[in-house]
Design a protein around this motif. Structure first.
Motif, short mmCIF file in Angstrom:
data_model
loop_
_atom_site.label_atom_id
_atom_site.label_comp_id
_atom_site.label_asym_id
_atom_site.label_seq_id
_atom_site.Cartn_x
_atom_site.Cartn_y
_atom_site.Cartn_z
N ASN A 20 92.08 -69.30 57.15
CA ASN A 20 93.02 -70.50 56.71
C ASN A 20 93.45 -70.92 57.94
OD1 ASN A 20 94.53 -72.30 55.23
ND2 ASN A 20 94.32 -71.13 53.72
N ASN A 21 93.74 -72.51 58.08
CA ASN A 21 94.41 -72.97 59.29
C ASN A 21 95.78 -72.79 59.29
OD1 ASN A 21 91.98 -73.55 60.48
ND2 ASN A 21 91.79 -75.48 59.55
N SER A 22 96.37 -73.13 58.02
CA SER A 22 97.84 -72.98 57.84
C SER A 22 98.46 -71.83 57.40
CB SER A 22 98.42 -73.91 56.90
OG SER A 22 98.34 -73.47 55.44
N SER A 48 97.48 -68.98 54.32
CA SER A 48 97.03 -67.75 54.58
C SER A 48 98.09 -66.62 53.68
CB SER A 48 97.32 -66.98 55.97
OG SER A 48 96.20 -67.69 56.81
N GLN A 89 100.74 -76.36 64.10
CA GLN A 89 99.43 -76.07 64.21
C GLN A 89 99.12 -77.16 65.31
OE1 GLN A 89 97.51 -73.83 63.70
NE2 GLN A 89 97.68 -72.92 61.75
N TRP A 108 90.25 -77.67 69.32
CA TRP A 108 89.13 -77.31 68.97
C TRP A 108 88.49 -76.10 69.65
CZ3 TRP A 108 87.73 -77.78 64.12
CH2 TRP A 108 88.05 -78.99 63.46
N ARG A 167 90.71 -73.00 68.93
CA ARG A 167 90.18 -72.62 67.53
C ARG A 167 88.85 -71.88 67.49
NH1 ARG A 167 91.24 -76.97 63.37
NH2 ARG A 167 93.29 -76.54 64.06
N ASN A 169 89.25 -68.56 69.11
CA ASN A 169 89.88 -67.58 68.48
C ASN A 169 88.89 -67.07 67.22
OD1 ASN A 169 92.23 -67.65 69.64
ND2 ASN A 169 93.33 -68.98 68.50
N LEU A 170 88.12 -67.84 66.64
CA LEU A 170 87.39 -67.72 65.61
C LEU A 170 86.08 -66.50 66.07
CD1 LEU A 170 86.15 -68.18 62.86
CD2 LEU A 170 84.73 -70.03 63.43
#
Length: 167
Positions: free
Chosen positions: A23-25, A29, A79, A83, A86, A89-90
């Motif tokens: 989840n981005n936020s 989460s 946030q 990109w 992100r 991190n992914l």
């Protein structure tokens, strides 16, 4: 009959756990984590551990998650991830997860190799109030107190971080 309830409940718990990670936020989460804890309480009910299910809902999905939400909102996390950050991190999350799964697989294979063929039966006192209280206040009193001190330190740290500068 229990398997018809367990597999969908386990699948929902797995999806919500993935929602916590991806989840981005932070609020999203935390809400996914609350849902996962409620699903875990449902699994405890399937194990006939009703007391543990109620504790799971009241303590973890209730009190602890309210504390987490309070800290998240106090810190006002924004946030600003690009990109590129992100994606990195992914990728790191996926690699770390695969490494942990590999280590767990080897650990289970080495230590519990043949025990999966002969599963142990659950005692009748599993999950009762007396059993949980006896274990908590005799065998696990030190970890229980350490966890409470860590939660207190986390609350104090969140208040210190969120406190505006007094002039």
């Amino acid at each position: 009959m229990e398997l018809l309830i367990f597999y969908p409940l386990g699948g929902v718990c797995l999806l919500l756990a993935l929602g916590v990670v991806f989840n981005n936020s932070p609020i999203g989460s935390a809400v996914s984590l609350i849902g996962m804890m409620l699903g875990l309480a449902g699994i405890f009910v399937l194990l006939q551990a009703h007391f543990l299910a109620i504790l799971q809902v009241i303590i973890y999905a209730g009190a602890i998650m309210v504390l987490f939400m309070f800290v998240i909102m106090l810190l006002n996390l924004k946030q600003d991830l690009t990109w590129k950050t992100r994606d990195r991190n992914l990728l790191l999350s996926i690699l770390t997860g695969l490494l942990v799964l590999g280590v767990l697989y080897k650990f289970i294979d080495i230590t519990l190799g043949t025990q999966f063929n002969n599963p142990a039966t659950v005692p009748d006192t599993f999950g009762t109030t007396e059993e949980v209280g006896t274990k908590l206040f005799t065998d696990y009193v030190l970890p229980f107190e350490v966890a409470s001190i860590l939660l207190l330190a986390a609350m104090v740290g969140a208040v210190v971080l969120a406190k505006s500068k007094l002039d």
